[in-house]
Design a protein around this motif. Structure first.
Motif, mmCIF file in Angstrom:
data_model
loop_
_atom_site.group_PDB
_atom_site.id
_atom_site.type_symbol
_atom_site.label_atom_id
_atom_site.label_comp_id
_atom_site.label_asym_id
_atom_site.label_seq_id
_atom_site.Cartn_x
_atom_site.Cartn_y
_atom_site.Cartn_z
ATOM 1 N N ARG A 132 0.848 -1.189 0.000
ATOM 2 C CA ARG A 132 0.000 0.000 0.000
ATOM 3 C C ARG A 132 0.886 1.242 0.000
ATOM 4 O O ARG A 132 1.963 1.241 0.581
ATOM 5 C CB ARG A 132 -0.897 0.034 1.242
ATOM 6 C CG ARG A 132 -1.883 -1.117 1.370
ATOM 7 C CD ARG A 132 -2.571 -1.056 2.718
ATOM 8 N NE ARG A 132 -3.562 -2.118 2.893
ATOM 9 C CZ ARG A 132 -4.166 -2.390 4.040
ATOM 10 N NH1 ARG A 132 -3.877 -1.694 5.117
ATOM 11 N NH2 ARG A 132 -5.061 -3.366 4.115
ATOM 12 N N LEU A 133 0.386 2.294 -0.633
ATOM 13 C CA LEU A 133 1.068 3.582 -0.585
ATOM 14 C C LEU A 133 0.224 4.540 0.248
ATOM 15 O O LEU A 133 -0.891 4.880 -0.123
ATOM 16 C CB LEU A 133 1.266 4.141 -1.995
ATOM 17 C CG LEU A 133 2.340 3.456 -2.839
ATOM 18 C CD1 LEU A 133 2.259 3.924 -4.279
ATOM 19 C CD2 LEU A 133 3.728 3.733 -2.272
ATOM 20 N N THR A 134 0.754 4.926 1.401
ATOM 21 C CA THR A 134 0.051 5.888 2.243
ATOM 22 C C THR A 134 0.289 7.297 1.708
ATOM 23 O O THR A 134 1.118 7.520 0.810
ATOM 24 C CB THR A 134 0.552 5.809 3.687
ATOM 25 O OG1 THR A 134 1.930 6.234 3.718
ATOM 26 C CG2 THR A 134 0.452 4.394 4.232
ATOM 27 N N GLU A 135 -0.403 8.262 2.280
ATOM 28 C CA GLU A 135 -0.188 9.660 1.883
ATOM 29 C C GLU A 135 1.261 10.066 2.133
ATOM 30 O O GLU A 135 1.859 10.795 1.329
ATOM 31 C CB GLU A 135 -1.134 10.566 2.671
ATOM 32 C CG GLU A 135 -1.006 12.045 2.344
ATOM 33 C CD GLU A 135 -1.295 12.377 0.879
ATOM 34 O OE1 GLU A 135 -0.726 13.371 0.378
ATOM 35 O OE2 GLU A 135 -2.092 11.648 0.252
ATOM 36 N N MET B 231 6.607 11.415 -0.057
ATOM 37 C CA MET B 231 8.030 11.125 -0.151
ATOM 38 C C MET B 231 8.439 10.913 -1.605
ATOM 39 O O MET B 231 9.448 11.464 -2.071
ATOM 40 C CB MET B 231 8.378 9.883 0.672
ATOM 41 C CG MET B 231 9.838 9.485 0.594
ATOM 42 S SD MET B 231 10.211 7.957 1.518
ATOM 43 C CE MET B 231 9.333 6.761 0.518
ATOM 44 N N VAL B 232 7.661 10.126 -2.347
ATOM 45 C CA VAL B 232 7.986 9.854 -3.745
ATOM 46 C C VAL B 232 7.927 11.140 -4.569
ATOM 47 O O VAL B 232 8.792 11.397 -5.414
ATOM 48 C CB VAL B 232 7.029 8.792 -4.316
ATOM 49 C CG1 VAL B 232 7.226 8.651 -5.822
ATOM 50 C CG2 VAL B 232 7.261 7.452 -3.625
ATOM 51 N N GLU B 233 6.916 11.967 -4.319
ATOM 52 C CA GLU B 233 6.808 13.231 -5.052
ATOM 53 C C GLU B 233 7.968 14.162 -4.730
ATOM 54 O O GLU B 233 8.508 14.834 -5.618
ATOM 55 C CB GLU B 233 5.478 13.903 -4.713
ATOM 56 C CG GLU B 233 4.269 13.192 -5.288
ATOM 57 C CD GLU B 233 2.963 13.766 -4.786
ATOM 58 O OE1 GLU B 233 1.958 13.600 -5.489
ATOM 59 O OE2 GLU B 233 2.942 14.369 -3.693
ATOM 60 N N THR B 234 8.364 14.213 -3.459
ATOM 61 C CA THR B 234 9.488 15.060 -3.053
ATOM 62 C C THR B 234 10.770 14.614 -3.733
ATOM 63 O O THR B 234 11.529 15.436 -4.277
ATOM 64 C CB THR B 234 9.668 15.026 -1.521
ATOM 65 O OG1 THR B 234 8.472 15.470 -0.899
ATOM 66 C CG2 THR B 234 10.825 15.909 -1.087
ATOM 67 N N LEU B 235 11.021 13.317 -3.726
ATOM 68 C CA LEU B 235 12.237 12.796 -4.346
ATOM 69 C C LEU B 235 12.154 12.867 -5.860
ATOM 70 O O LEU B 235 13.167 13.082 -6.545
ATOM 71 C CB LEU B 235 12.465 11.350 -3.897
ATOM 72 C CG LEU B 235 12.691 11.147 -2.393
ATOM 73 C CD1 LEU B 235 12.869 9.667 -2.080
ATOM 74 C CD2 LEU B 235 13.891 11.942 -1.914
ATOM 75 N N GLY B 236 10.947 12.687 -6.405
ATOM 76 C CA GLY B 236 10.778 12.708 -7.855
ATOM 77 C C GLY B 236 11.208 14.007 -8.484
ATOM 78 O O GLY B 236 11.705 14.027 -9.623
ATOM 79 N N ALA B 237 11.056 15.098 -7.746
ATOM 80 C CA ALA B 237 11.460 16.396 -8.289
ATOM 81 C C ALA B 237 12.967 16.480 -8.495
ATOM 82 O O ALA B 237 13.446 17.349 -9.236
ATOM 83 C CB ALA B 237 10.998 17.505 -7.350
ATOM 84 N N HIS B 238 13.717 15.578 -7.855
ATOM 85 C CA HIS B 238 15.178 15.593 -7.972
ATOM 86 C C HIS B 238 15.710 14.366 -8.716
ATOM 87 O O HIS B 238 16.927 14.186 -8.800
ATOM 88 C CB HIS B 238 15.804 15.631 -6.574
ATOM 89 C CG HIS B 238 15.403 16.816 -5.754
ATOM 90 N ND1 HIS B 238 16.080 18.019 -5.784
ATOM 91 C CD2 HIS B 238 14.364 16.996 -4.892
ATOM 92 C CE1 HIS B 238 15.484 18.879 -4.959
ATOM 93 N NE2 HIS B 238 14.447 18.279 -4.409
ATOM 94 N N VAL C 296 1.502 1.699 8.548
ATOM 95 C CA VAL C 296 0.581 2.790 8.858
ATOM 96 C C VAL C 296 -0.635 2.660 7.938
ATOM 97 O O VAL C 296 -0.510 2.420 6.732
ATOM 98 C CB VAL C 296 1.274 4.148 8.661
ATOM 99 C CG1 VAL C 296 0.276 5.299 8.771
ATOM 100 C CG2 VAL C 296 2.399 4.306 9.679
ATOM 101 N N GLY C 297 -1.816 2.792 8.514
ATOM 102 C CA GLY C 297 -3.048 2.586 7.765
ATOM 103 C C GLY C 297 -3.674 1.244 8.029
ATOM 104 O O GLY C 297 -4.837 1.008 7.685
#
Length: 458
Positions: free
Chosen positions: A257-260, A265-272, A338-339
């Protein structure tokens, strides 16, 4: 000697003195043991007694309380200019997991130094987990007191004495603060670190800050049946039935599962990110099925990020080599995502094992922790301190896979973060709870600077 040279020499001398204090405390073997009667409490007394001598300003200007059955859990209060404001809590624990000299390149409690310059290493149990943080906090406070710094609001230092076993010291401190109506604005404990090479396509170091923790539950699998002589075994012994239950459990992992927090985290790292994964990471929400697949195949750490995990850690059977066991038992360490919940986890285990002859019971059940804010003033304080010391690092929230004393503080604070301000390679992370634990001297000194930044923001 020029003024610049004098400043550099003075800084080097302070670093050397700090390092020697650290080595002094590392040499005290404050080992936690599950069998409390085997614990060497004299070592804990020695550690507590050494602190006033090593940190005289801290003990002259801060109030110290001793809690717990033997007074080994320590709580310091640094009064701020405005006592009405919500305080900050900096946490660490000074107990360590047991170690013997067997298999170590350097004895675990000798605190030996190797290398030169920026490549110097300090070898000892507790350098990373977690005396390194505890002593760095004390060094930061001692230095700020010498500079005449007074925080805007109260600061508490909480040093647990049994995080590696029961966590009762931290729980007791939480209850004391709760009884006094103390509700911290921010709590910072051990957890994530500055790491590299975990996420593909990310060339910069990543500062992973835990905003929650997985739940920890110990589950016991038990099979009971008639024993007897091993020369005439039945078709299915208790151990065979137990082994079948374990293999069934291993063959049916929990769903990913992917929590919020995972998505952020993926979006933050994806920008770099660079390379083909950048397109995936920057479209995390639309590509969740693909991301779940990717995370379960990148490695053990990323796989654990997105699912509840189980690990069989202990097995017990017959007491004799020629006797059939009347009771066969396995202990399963479960880290609940979590979740999810303890109840949901037990339901999955029962369905996976699918054998009424195997008793499944939760011995010590803990739900996942609440999720702390990933924006706002408290998150910004942590991220800003990271940026001041590690300007190239990407600060990102994550779900902590292990457990810390910080989870107890969620009862009195909405902003509990888990971050250890040290760079840790994959090899160094592999020494946690293992042989050859060590830390770079330069890394540890930067950790002191991080805590100074945190305290200046208090």
């Amino acid at each position: 000697m020029s003024a610049t040279d004098e400043v550099a020499a003075g800084s080097a001398a302070r670093d050397t003195e700090a390092l020697e204090r650290f080595r002094t405390l590392l040499r005290i073997p404050t080992m936690s043991r599950n069998a409390v009667e085997e614990t060497d409490w004299a070592a804990f007394d020695a550690f507590v007694d050494a602190l006033p001598r090593l940190y005289p300003r801290v003990h002259a200007e801060l109030e110290r309380e001793r809690h717990g059955d033997r007074g080994h859990a320590l709580l310091y209060r640094w009064r701020g200019r405005d006592a009405a404001g919500a305080p900050t809590v900096l946490m660490a624990h000074y107990d360590v997991v047991p170690a013997t000299e067997e298999g170590w390149d350097h004895p675990p409690f000798a605190a030996e130094l190797t290398g030169r310059g920026d490549d110097r290493l300090l070898w000892a149990r507790g350098t990373l987990d977690d005396k390194g943080a505890a002593v760095a906090i004390l060094e930061a406070v001692e230095a700020l007191l010498a500079d005449g710094v007074v925080p805007a609001h109260d600061v508490y230092l909480s040093f647990g004495n049994d995080e590696e076993t029961f966590g009762s010291g931290a729980r007791g401190i939480v209850e004391v603060l709760r009884s006094r109506g103390v509700r911290p604005a921010l709590v910072l404990d051990e957890g994530g670190a500055v790491i590299e090479g975990v996420f593909p396509g990310i060339r910069k170091p990543i500062a992973v800050v835990g905003v929650s923790e997985k739940g920890i539950t110990t589950v016991r699998l038990t099979v009971e049946q008639h024993g007897g002589h091993a020369s005439t075994p039945p078709r299915t012994t208790a151990t065979v039935r137990l082994a079948r239950a374990i293999t069934r459990l291993n063959a049916r992992p929990f769903p990913a599962r992917l929590t919020e927090t995972n998505l952020l985290m993926v979006e933050t790292l994806g920008a770099h990110a660079t390379g083909p994964l950048r397109a995936v990471f920057t479209r995390a929400r639309r590509l969740q099925p693909l991301l779940r697949w990717v995370f379960t195949r990148l490695g053990d750490e990323t796989r654990a990020i997105v699912r509840t995990t189980t690990a069989v850690t202990q097995l017990h059977g017959s007491l004799a080599a020629n006797a059939l066991p009347e009771t066969a038992e396995a202990v399963v360490n479960v880290r609940i995502a979590v979740g999810s919940t303890v109840a949901e986890t037990l339901q999955h285990l029962r369905r996976a094992i699918h054998d009424p002859h195997v008793r499944i019971e939760a011995v010590d059940a803990n739900e996942p922790s609440p999720v702390s804010p990933t924006s706002g003033p408290q998150w910004t304080r942590v991220a800003s301190a990271i940026s001041a010391v590690h300007p190239d690092a990407i600060a990102t929230p994550y779900i902590m896979l292990g457990a810390s004393d910080g989870r107890h503080f969620t009862a009195i604070s909405d902003a509990v973060y888990r971050f250890t301000p040290f760079e840790m390679s994959a090899e160094e992370r592999g020494t946690l709870h293992a042989r050859n634990e060590r830390i770079g001297v330069a890394t540890w000194l930067r950790g002191i600077r991080f805590y100074e930044e945190m305290l200046r923001g208090a």
